[in-house]
Write an enzyme that holds these catalytic residues in place. Structure first.
Site, PDB file in Angstrom:
ATOM      1  N   GLU A 115       0.848  -1.190   0.000  1.00  0.00           N
ATOM      2  CA  GLU A 115       0.000   0.000   0.000  1.00  0.00           C
ATOM      3  C   GLU A 115       0.885   1.242   0.000  1.00  0.00           C
ATOM      4  O   GLU A 115       1.914   1.261   0.684  1.00  0.00           O
ATOM      5  CB  GLU A 115      -0.888   0.030   1.249  1.00  0.00           C
ATOM      6  N   LYS A 117       2.456   4.615   1.099  1.00  0.00           N
ATOM      7  CA  LYS A 117       2.577   5.246   2.418  1.00  0.00           C
ATOM      8  C   LYS A 117       2.200   6.719   2.278  1.00  0.00           C
ATOM      9  O   LYS A 117       2.998   7.542   1.837  1.00  0.00           O
ATOM     10  CB  LYS A 117       3.992   5.108   2.973  1.00  0.00           C
ATOM     11  N   ASP A 119       1.409  10.551   2.974  1.00  0.00           N
ATOM     12  CA  ASP A 119       2.092  11.540   3.804  1.00  0.00           C
ATOM     13  C   ASP A 119       1.041  12.414   4.476  1.00  0.00           C
ATOM     14  O   ASP A 119       0.700  13.502   4.013  1.00  0.00           O
ATOM     15  CB  ASP A 119       3.019  12.395   2.930  1.00  0.00           C
ATOM     16  N   TYR A 227      -6.199   1.907   6.187  1.00  0.00           N
ATOM     17  CA  TYR A 227      -5.111   0.963   5.898  1.00  0.00           C
ATOM     18  C   TYR A 227      -5.026  -0.195   6.897  1.00  0.00           C
ATOM     19  O   TYR A 227      -4.134  -1.049   6.780  1.00  0.00           O
ATOM     20  CB  TYR A 227      -3.763   1.672   5.828  1.00  0.00           C
ATOM     21  N   LYS A 316      11.028   3.540   2.173  1.00  0.00           N
ATOM     22  CA  LYS A 316      10.877   4.973   1.937  1.00  0.00           C
ATOM     23  C   LYS A 316      11.470   5.378   0.588  1.00  0.00           C
ATOM     24  O   LYS A 316      12.474   4.824   0.139  1.00  0.00           O
ATOM     25  CB  LYS A 316      11.556   5.777   3.056  1.00  0.00           C
ATOM     26  N   CYS A 410      22.930  45.955 -13.358  1.00  0.00           N
ATOM     27  CA  CYS A 410      23.264  44.599 -13.789  1.00  0.00           C
ATOM     28  C   CYS A 410      24.638  44.223 -13.239  1.00  0.00           C
ATOM     29  O   CYS A 410      25.616  44.956 -13.445  1.00  0.00           O
ATOM     30  CB  CYS A 410      23.261  44.534 -15.314  1.00  0.00           C
ATOM     31  N   CYS A 413      27.272  43.782 -16.465  1.00  0.00           N
ATOM     32  CA  CYS A 413      27.762  44.883 -17.308  1.00  0.00           C
ATOM     33  C   CYS A 413      27.607  46.259 -16.688  1.00  0.00           C
ATOM     34  O   CYS A 413      28.123  47.242 -17.231  1.00  0.00           O
ATOM     35  CB  CYS A 413      27.084  44.853 -18.670  1.00  0.00           C
ATOM     36  N   CYS A 428      18.200  43.737 -17.091  1.00  0.00           N
ATOM     37  CA  CYS A 428      19.328  44.561 -17.512  1.00  0.00           C
ATOM     38  C   CYS A 428      18.934  45.316 -18.776  1.00  0.00           C
ATOM     39  O   CYS A 428      18.363  44.735 -19.702  1.00  0.00           O
ATOM     40  CB  CYS A 428      20.549  43.675 -17.780  1.00  0.00           C
ATOM     41  N   CYS A 434      25.721  43.822 -22.913  1.00  0.00           N
ATOM     42  CA  CYS A 434      25.848  42.896 -21.781  1.00  0.00           C
ATOM     43  C   CYS A 434      26.331  41.516 -22.226  1.00  0.00           C
ATOM     44  O   CYS A 434      25.686  40.871 -23.062  1.00  0.00           O
ATOM     45  CB  CYS A 434      24.506  42.760 -21.071  1.00  0.00           C
TER      46      CYS A 434
END
Length: 676
Positions: A115, A117, A119, A227, A316, A410, A413, A428, A434
């Site tokens: 089954e 698991k 959370d 479960y 897990k 920036c 540059c 920029c 640049c």
């Protein structure tokens, strides 16, 4: 039939009907009636119970609304301890688990139940005479908290079981959780209301179940999956765990659709791999797979260790959420000039990979989460999803930390960083200069609708930049045949063709040049409007935002981009070098701008032209105010017919649209030669 008996029967009928609708909607995902119809029936039952309180029962759907708050949670002592599970993190640990079972039981193979698991939060449900009478949290396994008032609000959990063979009193165990969709909706609503969002579905489920006001819990999208069991009469207990789950399902309790009976350990390993691959496609969070001996008699023979059964194990998945520390926050400049804050982390394994860097997206995101250098943060990664910072552990924030602020320039540059109104992204403004944007800006500069430099494709641009032969678009015009032939797959003929194409592209139009230099949000149409309205590059460079707003189709955001672009000295230097390299066009002076005698006329070009390319003819017509479209309609004024024109001529004739040949077009393109 007396009136009271009739009312009691009516209430019982409503309860039965509403419970059926609940099961169909929440467990089977197959609603039988509309929400409006359900609400109508529920109000009818509420009215009956309000008028006749003696009719109210524990299994009534009205008990799900959670109207009465409690002052505190009472303690519940579990009749049978709620144990935790031992964990396995590798194939070897799973094989060792199976070997221990087979050796103790002295058998060759055993049957398992697998089954997912979930959370969420483990809970215990007590049913007496088929009615839910108690819901409790796991707590420390021996003592939990009475959350019956909240459990009753969960639509997955039947308040009364239906079926045969139901014991007088027994215990169901399962997981309360929140689906991915429910979690997103919950946080979206919290953000909308200006409330704190939840870090993950598990925290949201736990927090929702432990509300003192059940009315709050009733608004949360909680789900339940059974479960197992605790207290259960042994004389009616089936022989196998899988059989008991199927029995629970028949009585109305939800079980996992992913539950599988597996013959041996090899099947368990395959099942784990399968679920891990499908993990992110499930509608809920899971952090592993639980494997149990299927036969209850064999479970009893295996027994327990201190806090866990020997007959079950949870394998897990690699962690999808971990904590780590922020070492630094750097600014990355993308190919479009976007400035993105990136958190540099103490390396941490999340979701099967080592994470060292996580994007913080933009200024709004970093301010909302208040991520600072030195913070301990939760980092999450699900499947192939890019890792993200979920939240900050404020309790571990270092003293003296300060909020992070985005730069004004920036970092690559030094050009000004600007943010358009209504956007969250800082950019920029030094697009031509640049280094972070060079490859994309030069590729755009050379493209067909820009400078149309034949033979200068994306790979060649990358080679030129990577070998240090160019830094900006202006450097293209300083290239020599010898430099080009030294590159991979570039012979002398290819080099000569490129030099020729570079020379040819120098004669262009102002609108093409404006489009080519890559001002943010200045496309072909906007470039054309600028050229037509202002007439020269110098006027465009010196124009202010107010004057730009007078140009057709230009609003305040685009006007701001144009002004910011030309204010950058780096951009101006590149433009000067391009002009010095010989790029030229015929400026439209004030008189010629006014002489757009084709303004409002709609043209269609079809067939091959001998003197001009279709693109050149289109640009010249547009410079005189005309609109050029690709299809003939009742709004078309003139169709220009070249060699092999095709079906557009037939369409023009059908609609009585004027048709001219190439000679007529050339005569038309001489300013003043044709009356409007």
């Amino acid at each position: 039939m007396t009136i009271s008996a009739k009312i009691a029967g009516q209430a019982a009928s409503l309860r039965k009907e509403l419970n059926l609708y609940n099961k169909q909607y929440y467990q089977l995902d197959s609603p039988l009636v509309s929400d409006a119809k359900y609400d109508q029936l529920l109000r009818e039952l509420q009215a009956l119970e309000a008028e006749h309180p003696e009719l109210e029962t524990l299994d009534s759907p009205t008990q799900r609304v959670g109207a009465t708050p409690i002052k505190a949670f009472e303690q519940v002592v579990h009749d049978v301890r709620m144990l935790s599970l031992a964990n396995a993190f590798s194939i070897d640990e799973m094989i060792a688990f199976d070997r221990r079972i087979r050796e103790k039981l002295d058998i060759d193979a055993v049957e398992y139940v697998a089954e997912p698991k979930l959370d969420g939060l483990a809970v215990s449900l007590i049913y007496e005479n088929s009615v839910l009478v108690q819901g409790a949290t796991r707590g420390d396994g021996q003592i939990g908290e009475n959350v019956t008032h909240n459990i009753r609000t969960i639509r997955d959990i039947p308040l009364k079981l239906e079926g045969t063979g139901i014991p007088d009193r027994f215990e169901v165990r399962g997981e309360v959780f929140i689906t991915r969709k429910g979690f997103k909706n919950l946080n979206d609503q919290a953000e909308k209301n200006g409330e704190k969002v939840f870090a993950n579905p598990r925290n949201a489920a736990a927090g929702s179940l432990r509300q003192l006001k059940a009315g709050i819990t009733a608004t949360r999208p909680l789900s339940f999956c059974c479960y197992g069991h605790g207290l259960f009469p042994p004389d009616v207990l089936p022989g196998k765990h899988s059989q008991l789950l199927k029995t629970f399902e028949r009585w109305g309790l939800p079980i996992s659709r992913e539950m599988k009976v597996i013959d041996d350990i090899s099947g368990c390993l395959d099942n784990y791999d399968n679920l891990e691959q499908r993990r992110d496609a499930l509608g809920y969070e899971i952090d592993g797979v639980v494997y149990k001996l299927n036969r209850f008699d064999l479970q009893a023979e295996m027994g327990f260790v201190a806090r866990a059964p020997r007959w079950a194990i949870a394998r897990k998945f690699p962690a999808q959420e971990e904590t780590t520390t922020v070492l630094a926050i750097d600014i990355q400049v993308g190919r479009t000039g976007a400035l993105t804050p990136v958190a540099r982390l103490t390396p941490v394994a999340v979701g099967g990979v080592t994470v060292t860097n996580v994007t913080l997206h933009n200024a709004d995101e970093i301010n909302k989460k208040d991520v600072r250098i030195g913070d301990t943060v939760f980092v999450r990664r699900a499947g192939d999803v890019i890792p993200e910072v979920v939240s900050v552990v404020l309790e571990k924030r270092p003293e003296g930390s300060t909020p992070f602020t985005m730069p004004e320039k920036c970092p690559v540059c030094g050009s000004a960083a600007i943010m358009a109104e209504g956007e969250a992204i800082l950019r920029c403004s030094g697009g031509l200069y640049c280094p972070a944007q060079r490859k994309e800006s030069i590729k755009h500069f050379a493209s067909r609708k820009a400078m149309d430099i034949d033979g200068l494709g994306d790979k060649l641009v990358e080679q030129l930049l990577d070998n240090g032969l160019i830094e900006t678009a202006a450097d293209l015009f300083d290239l020599t045949i010898e430099e080009i032939t030294a590159l991979d797959r570039m012979g002398k003929k290819s080099a000569e063709n490129l030099i020729e194409a570079l020379e040819k592209c120098k004669q262009t139009t102002l609108q093409r040049f404006l489009f080519a230099i890559g001002i943010r949000e200045v496309g072909e149409v906007t470039a054309k409007r600028l050229a037509q309205t202002l007439g020269s590059l110098q006027r465009i460079i010196g124009v202010n935002q107010e004057a730009l707003l007078e140009v057709p189709d230009i609003g305040p955001i685009v006007a701001n981009h144009i002004v910011a672009f030309f204010l950058q000295s780096h951009n101006q230097e590149v433009i000067d070098k391009l002009v010095q390299a010989g790029i030229r066009w015929d400026d439209l002076n004030a008189d010629s701008v006014e002489e757009q005698f084709l303004r409002g006329k709609v043209f269609v070009l079809t067939g091959t032209l001998k003197t001009l390319s279709r693109e050149q003819a289109k640009e010249r017509l547009q410079s005189l105010g005309a609109k050029v479209t690709t299809s003939v309609s009742g709004k078309t004024d003139i169709v220009v017919s070249g060699h092999d024109p095709g079906s557009k001529i037939r369409k023009a004739r059908e609609l009585n649209v004027e048709i001219i040949e190439e000679d007529g077009l050339l005569a038309l393109l001489i300013p003043g030669s044709v009356s409007p």
